[in-house]
Design a protein around this motif. Structure first.
Motif, PDB file in Angstrom:
ATOM      1  N   PRO A  98       0.979  -1.311  -0.097  1.00  0.00           N
ATOM      2  CA  PRO A  98       0.113  -0.189  -0.492  1.00  0.00           C
ATOM      3  C   PRO A  98       0.586   0.899  -0.125  1.00  0.00           C
ATOM      4  N   ARG A  99       1.895   1.480   0.423  1.00  0.00           N
ATOM      5  CA  ARG A  99       2.909   2.202   1.203  1.00  0.00           C
ATOM      6  C   ARG A  99       3.784   2.864  -0.818  1.00  0.00           C
ATOM      7  N   ARG A 110       2.161   8.120  -6.427  1.00  0.00           N
ATOM      8  CA  ARG A 110       1.682   8.980  -7.088  1.00  0.00           C
ATOM      9  C   ARG A 110       1.834  10.222  -6.218  1.00  0.00           C
ATOM     10  N   SER A 111       2.563   9.834  -5.227  1.00  0.00           N
ATOM     11  CA  SER A 111       2.726  11.302  -4.929  1.00  0.00           C
ATOM     12  C   SER A 111       3.782  12.106  -5.474  1.00  0.00           C
ATOM     13  N   VAL A 112       4.827  11.490  -6.196  1.00  0.00           N
ATOM     14  CA  VAL A 112       6.054  11.824  -6.936  1.00  0.00           C
ATOM     15  C   VAL A 112       5.660  12.358  -7.934  1.00  0.00           C
ATOM     16  N   THR A 131       4.035  16.712 -11.834  1.00  0.00           N
ATOM     17  CA  THR A 131       2.815  17.109 -13.118  1.00  0.00           C
ATOM     18  C   THR A 131       2.084  18.621 -12.464  1.00  0.00           C
ATOM     19  N   VAL A 132       1.818  18.406 -11.248  1.00  0.00           N
ATOM     20  CA  VAL A 132       1.895  19.877 -11.221  1.00  0.00           C
ATOM     21  C   VAL A 132       2.744  20.962 -11.453  1.00  0.00           C
ATOM     22  N   LEU A 151      11.484  12.850   1.243  1.00  0.00           N
ATOM     23  CA  LEU A 151      11.363  11.693   0.471  1.00  0.00           C
ATOM     24  C   LEU A 151      10.470  10.332   1.275  1.00  0.00           C
ATOM     25  N   GLU A 152      10.051  10.256   2.843  1.00  0.00           N
ATOM     26  CA  GLU A 152       8.741   9.591   2.866  1.00  0.00           C
ATOM     27  C   GLU A 152       7.858   9.235   1.559  1.00  0.00           C
ATOM     28  N   ARG A 153       7.491  10.874   1.541  1.00  0.00           N
ATOM     29  CA  ARG A 153       5.968  11.243   0.455  1.00  0.00           C
ATOM     30  C   ARG A 153       6.629  10.306  -1.107  1.00  0.00           C
ATOM     31  N   THR A 154       8.236  10.490  -0.906  1.00  0.00           N
ATOM     32  CA  THR A 154       8.068  10.633  -2.645  1.00  0.00           C
ATOM     33  C   THR A 154       8.898   9.182  -3.071  1.00  0.00           C
ATOM     34  N   ARG A 155       8.813   8.803  -2.307  1.00  0.00           N
ATOM     35  CA  ARG A 155       9.870   7.191  -2.931  1.00  0.00           C
ATOM     36  C   ARG A 155       9.461   6.098  -1.824  1.00  0.00           C
TER      37      ARG A 155
END
Length: 468
Positions: free
Chosen positions: A7-8, A14-16, A21-22, A214-218
């Motif tokens: 799940p992580r 998705r976060s990265v 994209t934004v 990093l925890e959000r994007t890796r």
């Protein structure tokens, strides 16, 4: 263990992708505001009284380029001080102000000034967007995500062509120019919710925040390694470099490669197609609406082949794609030049040949030199000097753009279309040799690893020690 990790990974993925994209909406604005003038220029000449003034028409087009040079020069040092995210927010505001100013311009001088303001936004975006995406992306997909920069530039150009074509029956040039405010607002609102890059946070000794990003994007298994690489890079170069450091021997090899790529990307002639294709096709006997429609087709080809780069830049490698692109561009423009000299520069046959050869050229550029240069620029320079170095290289890109755009109508009038295309084909050959002999492969390597390999730090610097 597998069930808890699965799940992580999607969340980090998705976060990265969302952040990239934004931020890449800034590239869409870059493309839209660059491309929209080609159609709008056909309809604003009369109302603003510049129908017989080629100089003022050139100013309307080149005002953006001068602003872009200024924006690119100031963006690097400001991004180092304020952060990549804050500078993207500032760029969005600049785009919005410039677009509204252009739409409500009462005279040509106000329009030129507004295009200059838009150009500052374009210059900021051309540096900040690829820098932000490269620094926030995992190594394994950095090339793919950074290619979003060119994909959205291309999308913006195509969108501009479609808007020009849709509004052509009403000659609504003010709407053509003013609609750029919509993506500018979207960029500003979106970036309010995006994180700063971990590399910039680490450069400000905000290591806890860098790890949070990093925890959000890796993926979980990538976090510790990425954090250790960033820490090691920061220990190696603690103090922040400035413009004066660009003259140091240790940065010259990378600066030579970066400037060379940036300048050659323009000298192969791409923006003569974007700016002057409708005018050129009109001179070949096509109507104004048909010329804009043909340019929509050319924009669609560029978008399609930019998708090739997004998919394969991390698989095939940057250098191989650049070599392939140089070959394709040289051949297509060479064929166009020779056939034009043989057949002549007017008539339906030449118009068809021109469209086919330009589409081939656009495909070669869109899949290679268009995206790959913007992918490589943030990869070539170390963090401590990335802002000024990338800003200088991008300024060189816009300066070359300005020179080519200003010189092309004169060159075309003096030597004709055939020889003009052969000149650009020759620069394609130059780009082939430049890449083959000087440009390293950067695919599949971390920014920190590239920094160690491509550069000697000032402490290590010694005569003959700088690396290429």
């Amino acid at each position: 263990m597998t069930n808890t990790n699965q799940p992580r990974r999607p969340r980090s993925g998705r976060s990265v992708y969302l952040a990239a994209t934004v931020c890449a909406i800034g590239a869409l604005l870059f493309g839209y505001d660059t491309g929209v003038i080609s159609g709008a220029l056909l309809y604003l000449k009369g109302p603003l009284g510049i129908e017989d003034n080629a100089f003022l028409q050139g100013l309307v087009t080149s005002g953006l380029l001068v602003g872009a040079m200024v924006g690119a020069l100031i963006s690097g040092s400001l991004a180092a001080r304020l952060g990549r995210r804050v500078m993207t927010l500032i760029a969005a505001c600049v785009f919005a102000v410039g677009s509204l100013g252009a739409a409500f311009s009462p005279d040509v001088l106000t329009l030129v000034a507004s295009r200059f303001v838009i150009g500052i936004g374009v210059g900021l975006a051309s540096v900040i967007v690829p820098m932000y995406i490269a620094e926030i992306s995992p190594t394994r997909i950095r090339g793919t995500l950074t290619s979003l920069n060119q994909l959205l530039i291309t999308t913006g150009i195509l969108l501009a062509y479609v808007v020009d074509y849709a509004l052509a029956p009403w000659e609504a040039w003010r709407w053509m120019l003013g609609l750029g405010v919509i993506p500018a607002v979207a960029l500003f609102v979106g970036m309010l919710f995006m994180p700063e890059t971990p590399r910039w946070l680490a450069s400000r000794n905000r290591m806890d925040e860098a790890r949070e990003v990093l925890e959000r994007t890796r993926a979980p298994e990538e976090i510790d390694e990425a954090f250790e690489e960033i820490e090691a890079a920061e220990r190696q170069a603690r103090e922040e470099a400035g413009w004066r450091d660009l003259t140091s021997p240790w940065i010259r090899p990378a600066l030579t490669i970066g400037l060379g790529l940036a300048v050659l990307q323009q000298f192969v002639g791409i923006n003569t197609i974007i700016y002057y294709a409708p005018t050129t096709l009109t001179q070949l006997g096509m109507g104004e609406a048909a010329s804009i429609a043909a340019q929509v087709g050319i924009g669609a080809v560029m978008l399609l082949f930019t998708l090739v780069a997004v998919r394969y830049t991390d698989r095939i490698g940057r250098k191989r794609l650049l070599l392939a692109g140089s070959t394709g561009m040289s051949l297509s423009l060479g064929v166009l030049g020779i056939l034009t000299l043989i057949v002549g520069a007017s008539g339906s046959t030449v118009a068809v040949i021109t469209i086919v050869c330009l589409a081939t050229y656009i495909a070669s550029f869109g899949a290679t030199w268009g995206p790959i240069v913007w992918v490589m620029l943030p990869e070539l320079f170390p963090l401590r000097i990335r802002g000024p170095a990338e800003g200088l290289a991008t300024c060189g890109n816009w300066a070359a753009n300005f020179v080519v755009s200003l010189a092309f109508p004169v060159v075309l009038a003096v030597i004709g279309q055939g020889l003009s295309m052969l000149v650009f084909a020759a620069f394609g050959v130059v780009s082939l040799f430049f890449v083959h002999h000087l440009v390293p492969e950067t695919s599949g390597r971390s920014l920190e690893g590239l920094e160690t390999e491509l550069h000697a730090t000032p402490k290590e610097e010694a005569p003959g020690q700088a690396r290429s």
